[in-house]
Design a protein around this motif. Structure first.
Motif, PDB file in Angstrom:
ATOM      1  N   ILE A   1       0.841  -1.214   0.000  1.00  0.00           N
ATOM      2  CA  ILE A   1       0.000   0.000   0.000  1.00  0.00           C
ATOM      3  C   ILE A   1       0.865   1.249   0.000  1.00  0.00           C
ATOM      4  CG2 ILE A   1      -1.596   1.374   1.409  1.00  0.00           C
ATOM      5  CD1 ILE A   1      -2.893  -1.323   2.246  1.00  0.00           C
ATOM      6  N   LEU A   2       1.923   1.234   0.819  1.00  0.00           N
ATOM      7  CA  LEU A   2       2.835   2.376   0.851  1.00  0.00           C
ATOM      8  C   LEU A   2       3.509   2.594  -0.500  1.00  0.00           C
ATOM      9  CD1 LEU A   2       4.489   1.933   4.383  1.00  0.00           C
ATOM     10  CD2 LEU A   2       2.845   3.701   3.675  1.00  0.00           C
ATOM     11  N   ILE A   3       3.883   1.483  -1.154  1.00  0.00           N
ATOM     12  CA  ILE A   3       4.492   1.587  -2.491  1.00  0.00           C
ATOM     13  C   ILE A   3       3.495   2.188  -3.480  1.00  0.00           C
ATOM     14  CG2 ILE A   3       5.337   0.251  -4.471  1.00  0.00           C
ATOM     15  CD1 ILE A   3       6.617  -1.676  -2.428  1.00  0.00           C
ATOM     16  N   ILE A   4       2.226   1.706  -3.420  1.00  0.00           N
ATOM     17  CA  ILE A   4       1.191   2.218  -4.333  1.00  0.00           C
ATOM     18  C   ILE A   4       0.956   3.710  -4.096  1.00  0.00           C
ATOM     19  CG2 ILE A   4      -1.281   2.125  -4.884  1.00  0.00           C
ATOM     20  CD1 ILE A   4      -1.117  -0.933  -4.347  1.00  0.00           C
ATOM     21  N   VAL A   5       0.804   4.072  -2.816  1.00  0.00           N
ATOM     22  CA  VAL A   5       0.564   5.484  -2.483  1.00  0.00           C
ATOM     23  C   VAL A   5       1.759   6.350  -2.870  1.00  0.00           C
ATOM     24  CG1 VAL A   5       0.205   7.115  -0.588  1.00  0.00           C
ATOM     25  CG2 VAL A   5      -1.080   4.973  -0.643  1.00  0.00           C
ATOM     26  N   GLY A   6       2.961   5.870  -2.567  1.00  0.00           N
ATOM     27  CA  GLY A   6       4.165   6.624  -2.909  1.00  0.00           C
ATOM     28  C   GLY A   6       4.302   6.811  -4.413  1.00  0.00           C
ATOM     29  N   ALA A   7       4.050   5.734  -5.165  1.00  0.00           N
ATOM     30  CA  ALA A   7       4.130   5.824  -6.629  1.00  0.00           C
ATOM     31  C   ALA A   7       3.084   6.794  -7.172  1.00  0.00           C
ATOM     32  CB  ALA A   7       3.937   4.448  -7.254  1.00  0.00           C
ATOM     33  N   ALA A   8       1.868   6.759  -6.574  1.00  0.00           N
ATOM     34  CA  ALA A   8       0.794   7.661  -7.010  1.00  0.00           C
ATOM     35  C   ALA A   8       1.177   9.116  -6.738  1.00  0.00           C
ATOM     36  CB  ALA A   8      -0.510   7.312  -6.313  1.00  0.00           C
ATOM     37  N   LEU A   9       1.745   9.365  -5.558  1.00  0.00           N
ATOM     38  CA  LEU A   9       2.159  10.735  -5.225  1.00  0.00           C
ATOM     39  C   LEU A   9       3.266  11.220  -6.154  1.00  0.00           C
ATOM     40  CD1 LEU A   9       2.126  10.560  -1.306  1.00  0.00           C
ATOM     41  CD2 LEU A   9       0.513  11.801  -2.787  1.00  0.00           C
ATOM     42  N   LEU A  10       4.248  10.338  -6.385  1.00  0.00           N
ATOM     43  CA  LEU A  10       5.339  10.718  -7.291  1.00  0.00           C
ATOM     44  C   LEU A  10       4.830  10.925  -8.716  1.00  0.00           C
ATOM     45  CD1 LEU A  10       8.252   8.400  -6.066  1.00  0.00           C
ATOM     46  CD2 LEU A  10       8.188  10.903  -5.995  1.00  0.00           C
ATOM     47  N   SER A  11       3.901  10.049  -9.148  1.00  0.00           N
ATOM     48  CA  SER A  11       3.319  10.194 -10.481  1.00  0.00           C
ATOM     49  C   SER A  11       2.581  11.519 -10.600  1.00  0.00           C
ATOM     50  CB  SER A  11       2.363   9.028 -10.766  1.00  0.00           C
ATOM     51  OG  SER A  11       1.742   9.200 -12.019  1.00  0.00           O
ATOM     52  N   GLY A  12       1.824  11.867  -9.553  1.00  0.00           N
ATOM     53  CA  GLY A  12       1.115  13.147  -9.553  1.00  0.00           C
ATOM     54  C   GLY A  12       2.074  14.317  -9.600  1.00  0.00           C
ATOM     55  N   PHE A  13       3.178  14.221  -8.833  1.00  0.00           N
ATOM     56  CA  PHE A  13       4.168  15.294  -8.811  1.00  0.00           C
ATOM     57  C   PHE A  13       4.814  15.468 -10.188  1.00  0.00           C
ATOM     58  CE2 PHE A  13       8.685  16.486  -8.201  1.00  0.00           C
ATOM     59  CZ  PHE A  13       8.490  17.781  -7.768  1.00  0.00           C
ATOM     60  N   PHE A  14       5.199  14.342 -10.807  1.00  0.00           N
ATOM     61  CA  PHE A  14       5.819  14.428 -12.134  1.00  0.00           C
ATOM     62  C   PHE A  14       4.813  14.862 -13.203  1.00  0.00           C
ATOM     63  CE2 PHE A  14       9.250  11.918 -10.213  1.00  0.00           C
ATOM     64  CZ  PHE A  14      10.360  12.534 -10.780  1.00  0.00           C
ATOM     65  N   THR A  15       3.540  14.511 -13.009  1.00  0.00           N
ATOM     66  CA  THR A  15       2.500  14.991 -13.933  1.00  0.00           C
ATOM     67  C   THR A  15       2.389  16.509 -13.858  1.00  0.00           C
ATOM     68  OG1 THR A  15       1.261  12.918 -13.730  1.00  0.00           O
ATOM     69  CG2 THR A  15       0.052  14.844 -14.539  1.00  0.00           C
ATOM     70  N   PHE A  16       2.478  17.036 -12.629  1.00  0.00           N
ATOM     71  CA  PHE A  16       2.477  18.487 -12.450  1.00  0.00           C
ATOM     72  C   PHE A  16       3.675  19.110 -13.169  1.00  0.00           C
ATOM     73  CE2 PHE A  16       4.365  21.992  -9.978  1.00  0.00           C
ATOM     74  CZ  PHE A  16       3.366  22.944 -10.121  1.00  0.00           C
TER      75      PHE A  16
END
Length: 610
Positions: free
Chosen positions: A93-108
């Motif tokens: 779950i932490l990996i999924i959440v971390g990847a989602a946050l990083l993906s959102g940051f890089f999308t920005f």
């Protein structure tokens, strides 16, 4: 990467569809943007890398959802302890959440790079178009409507920006997801992958065709909005005439008819637009049904190891849905950008008729000579001047009189080199006008047109248009010389009064006098006054002419007028008829001869005394 080649990479298996539709995307006109892509290549490269990273991070979630379900299955089968299962689930779950946050940051960051570059390109392209507009001659503006010029620098450039930004960004997104997801799906479960992907090309084809219809109907709506805007603009501009003739009921009826037509066109667009998302949702649902049904059968038959694979494939399908759906949208963007850039290129390829052939500055003293000048207007084919010759010495004041259409204003336009002569030659300071630096020439000219044009700005800034660094004292002095200072003082905000469109706040005479103040403030070597006192009374005219005589000492001055009173104090008077020089001499000389000038003087003298 060109968008058409991107499509070929994505849809290798669907080659027929691509061959049919990729030919639609002609990149010839859009090659004009290559210089801007080259200019910002570093930012674009960073944006592309960031985009790929953002999409790669997005791919973390499906595989770890699969692993998480696998952990639950292992716990249910008592293969692992509860504490171990909880630990693994928390980790995943932490990996999924971390990847989602990083993906959102890089999308920005992706949007901050690629979309920003598209704005830079939009800025540069608008400046390029506007700069070119300023180089084009008056003939160009006579042939083209203002609304069309505005549309090309605004709406058309915006369509091109969508190609340079969103289309590029989503194209890279689409390529990355397809290149990564499809191989993963076929590696994990080839049969399930094949069934899951069956509806996606169908979705792409349908969305493409719907997008084409939407594009056609939205173009019709946009064109109609231009018609409606033109109608309302004319109504607002001519509201005084409408009221004077009591035409309000007729205008209301016409507007109602236009509004009804606009509603029908908009409804036709809305009916097609309404199919877009339902079709997408339906085909996504079909893909998900295939994944669940085929995946369920394969799980029962032991062909796939875990139910987590089914969940993973559902996530992959949903990830692919939007990229597939926007293929049609991307194609439409490229088509519209191509069409818009073609319209822009048409104007950019328009060669200026007036070309500056001299780079170095050329000082202007003010001597003007016309040698056998003939000039014909290209748009109307009217010959305004016919073999006209005369000489005006530097510092001389010359009045030009004649009936309407005699060519008076044309002389002023030719002196400012707004047009080039059809035949003959114009010399300024004994130098052919084409051999002068055009910026030097126009900076040496202070022109007051017959139809005074003022900007929607303060009165002060309108006067300072002739000299931006002028002090307030200089502005006031120029206004006094133009006999408009007292009028301005009568306004509540005085010189800071903001004028309406085209100076509608002022009367005709006030607009003319503000324009004269603008020219006086510039203090040029050559004054060109084109019947600029037609809207003022005789007394005010006398005062202005007296001030102009003082201000134009040692300055070459050409005064076009219908009134003999404007010519009395001139050093010489030129009388034109049908583009030819009819009479020439001082006021006294011409008034002592029988002819047009004397007849005009007697007529106007009788009018003033009656």
């Amino acid at each position: 990467m060109a968008l058409d080649s991107c499509f070929l990479v994505i849809f290798g298996p669907f080659k027929i569809y691509i061959q049919v539709h990729v030919s639609v995307i002609c990149m010839k006109e859009l090659q004009h943007l290559n210089k801007y892509f080259k200019k910002y290549w570093k930012k674009l490269l960073v944006g592309i890398v960031i985009t790929i990273i953002a999409r790669m991070l997005q791919l973390v979630m499906p595989s770890y959802v699969n692993k998480s379900i696998g952990v639950v299955e292992q716990f249910m089968d008592s293969e692992i302890a509860e504490s171990e299962a909880e630990s693994l689930l928390l980790k995943f779950i932490l990996i999924i959440v971390g990847a989602a946050l990083l993906s959102g940051f890089f999308t920005f960051l992706m949007r901050q790079t690629i979309i920003n570059v598209s704005r830079y390109i939009e800025y540069d392209l608008k400046n390029e178009v506007f700069d070119h507009y300023q180089l084009l001659s008056l003939n160009f503006y006579k042939k083209n409507r203002t609304g069309d010029l505005m549309n090309r620098i605004s709406e058309d450039v915006n369509q091109v920006r969508l190609y340079a930004g969103p289309a590029l960004m989503y194209g890279i997104n689409t390529v990355t997801l397809f290149v990564c997801i499809i191989p993963i799906m076929f590696i994990k479960a080839p049969t399930l992958a094949a069934y899951a992907l069956i509806p996606l090309p169908v979705l792409s084809v349908l969305i493409y065709h719907i997008s084409k219809v939407i594009h056609k109907r939205s173009t019709v709506v946009q064109q109609f909005l231009s018609t409606l805007s033109t109608f309302t603009q004319e109504v607002f501009s001519g509201v005084s005439v409408i009221k004077a003739y009591a035409l309000e009921p007729r205008i209301n009826t016409e507007l109602g008819t236009l509004a009804l037509e606009g509603k029908n066109k908009s409804m036709n667009l809305a009916k097609v637009d309404a199919w877009f998302f339902p079709l997408m949702v339906m085909l996504i649902g079909i893909s998900n049904i295939f994944v669940i049904y085929i995946g369920g059968k394969q799980f029962i038959d032991g062909e796939i190891e875990s139910v987590g694979v089914i969940a993973e494939f559902i996530l992959y399908v949903n990830m692919l849905t939007w990229p597939v759906a926007i293929i049609g949208w991307l194609t439409s963007i490229v088509q519209r950008a191509e069409a818009s850039q073609k319209r822009i290129n048409e104007f950019l390829l328009e060669a200026p008729e007036i070309v500056n052939t001299v780079n170095e500055l050329t000082p202007i003293k003010g001597k003007i000579e016309f040698k056998n000048v003939t000039f014909t207007y290209e748009d109307t084919e009217i010959t305004a001047l016919k073999n006209l010759s005369f000489t005006i010495e530097a510092g001389e004041t010359v009045a030009i009189l004649g009936k309407t259409g005699s060519g008076k204003s044309t002389i002023l336009d030719l002196v400012a080199r707004l047009y080039d002569v059809t035949s003959g030659e114009i010399l300024i300071d004994d130098i052919p006008i084409q051999q002068l630096n055009i910026d030097s020439l126009r900076k040496a000219v202070g022109a007051v047109p017959q139809d005074a044009f003022l900007f929607s700005d303060s009165i002060k800034n309108n006067i300072k248009f002739g000299k931006e660094d002028a002090t307030d004292e200089e502005v006031v002095q120029a206004a006094k010389e133009a006999v408009v200072h007292q009028n301005i003082k009568g306004f509540s905000k005085e010189y800071d009064t903001v004028l309406g469109e085209r100076g509608i706040t002022l009367s005709g005479g006030q607009k003319q006098r503000v324009s004269i103040a603008r020219a006086l403030l510039k203090d040029p070597q050559i004054y060109l006054f084109d019947d600029c006192l037609s809207a003022v009374d005789t007394e005010t005219e006398e005062e202005i002419l007296s001030n102009l005589k003082k201000a134009s000492t040692n300055k070459t001055t050409l005064i076009v007028s219908h009134r003999v009173s404007s010519a009395k104090n001139a050093d010489r008077v030129l009388v034109l008829k049908d583009g030819e020089l009819l009479q020439e001499g001082s006021h006294e000389q011409l008034n002592n001869k029988e002819g047009y000038y004397k007849e005009l003087y007697i007529t106007q003298l009788a009018e003033n005394t009656s």
